[in-house]
Motif scaffolding. Structure first.
Motif, PDB file in Angstrom:
ATOM      1  N   THR A  63       0.495   3.913   2.656  1.00  0.00           N
ATOM      2  CA  THR A  63       0.709   2.532   2.228  1.00  0.00           C
ATOM      3  C   THR A  63      -0.588   1.885   1.749  1.00  0.00           C
ATOM      4  N   VAL A  64      -1.651   2.037   2.527  1.00  0.00           N
ATOM      5  CA  VAL A  64      -2.944   1.436   2.148  1.00  0.00           C
ATOM      6  C   VAL A  64      -3.452   2.055   0.852  1.00  0.00           C
ATOM      7  N   GLU A  65      -3.318   3.360   0.733  1.00  0.00           N
ATOM      8  CA  GLU A  65      -3.766   4.037  -0.481  1.00  0.00           C
ATOM      9  C   GLU A  65      -2.938   3.591  -1.700  1.00  0.00           C
ATOM     10  N   ALA A  66      -1.639   3.417  -1.513  1.00  0.00           N
ATOM     11  CA  ALA A  66      -0.780   2.947  -2.614  1.00  0.00           C
ATOM     12  C   ALA A  66      -1.150   1.524  -3.024  1.00  0.00           C
ATOM     13  N   LEU A  67      -1.396   0.668  -2.043  1.00  0.00           N
ATOM     14  CA  LEU A  67      -1.802  -0.705  -2.358  1.00  0.00           C
ATOM     15  C   LEU A  67      -3.150  -0.733  -3.077  1.00  0.00           C
ATOM     16  N   ALA A  68      -4.060   0.137  -2.671  1.00  0.00           N
ATOM     17  CA  ALA A  68      -5.359   0.219  -3.339  1.00  0.00           C
ATOM     18  C   ALA A  68      -5.184   0.692  -4.784  1.00  0.00           C
ATOM     19  N   ALA A  69      -4.301   1.657  -5.005  1.00  0.00           N
ATOM     20  CA  ALA A  69      -4.033   2.139  -6.364  1.00  0.00           C
ATOM     21  C   ALA A  69      -3.452   1.014  -7.221  1.00  0.00           C
ATOM     22  N   LEU A  70      -2.499   0.282  -6.661  1.00  0.00           N
ATOM     23  CA  LEU A  70      -1.896  -0.832  -7.399  1.00  0.00           C
ATOM     24  C   LEU A  70      -2.923  -1.915  -7.712  1.00  0.00           C
ATOM     25  N   THR A  71      -3.825  -2.161  -6.787  1.00  0.00           N
ATOM     26  CA  THR A  71      -4.855  -3.177  -6.984  1.00  0.00           C
ATOM     27  C   THR A  71      -5.738  -2.830  -8.174  1.00  0.00           C
ATOM     28  N   ALA A  72      -5.989  -1.526  -8.363  1.00  0.00           N
ATOM     29  CA  ALA A  72      -6.834  -1.104  -9.493  1.00  0.00           C
ATOM     30  C   ALA A  72      -6.214  -1.501 -10.830  1.00  0.00           C
ATOM     31  N   PHE A  73      -4.891  -1.610 -10.881  1.00  0.00           N
ATOM     32  CA  PHE A  73      -4.204  -1.980 -12.119  1.00  0.00           C
ATOM     33  C   PHE A  73      -3.779  -3.449 -12.157  1.00  0.00           C
TER      34      PHE A  73
END
Length: 128
Positions: A51-61
């Motif tokens: 979840t944290v990794e997915a949120l971090a990925a989304l934040t990059a975009f």
């Protein structure tokens, strides 16, 4: 230009890691055993990491500042690098399922974790 390449490269890298972990979630969950996580705690831990990794990925975009993305990636990269360092220091060749492939903890897996840290620090320092 370096900020754009770093930011979107980071987002793609993290998205690939999330997809790999999500596809092989049970295997990823069991790979947390060397850290003392078993059963329900391992399940919660695995879900939290994904979840944290997915949120971090989304934040990059997302339309947020480069510093924010840099800070998030720095914290995530430092955590992953610390985990890989721990495994290498204790000599545990535990499997790493960072991208859905089962491979032993090694300098290669450490370098990938350190790359996330470096990308975060780059965004943080260039944008600050």
């Amino acid at each position: 230009m370096i900020v754009i390449v770093t930011r979107y490269g980071l987002g793609i890298l993290l998205a690939l890691a999330v997809l790999g972990k999500a596809r092989h979630f049970a295997a990823f969950q069991s790979s947390l055993a060397p850290f003392g996580l078993h059963g329900r705690i391992a399940q919660v831990g695995a879900f939290t990491v994904v979840t944290v990794e997915a949120l971090a990925a989304l934040t990059a975009f997302a339309p947020v500042g480069d510093v924010v993305v840099g800070v998030i990636a720095t914290i995530l990269g430092a955590s992953f690098t610390a985990a890989q360092t721990y495994l290498l220091t204790v000599g545990d060749q535990a499997p790493c399922l960072c991208f859905g492939r089962r491979e032993r903890a090694s300098m290669r897996t450490w370098a990938r974790a350190a790359l996330v840290l470096l990308m975060g620090l780059t965004l943080w320092s260039v944008a600050a």
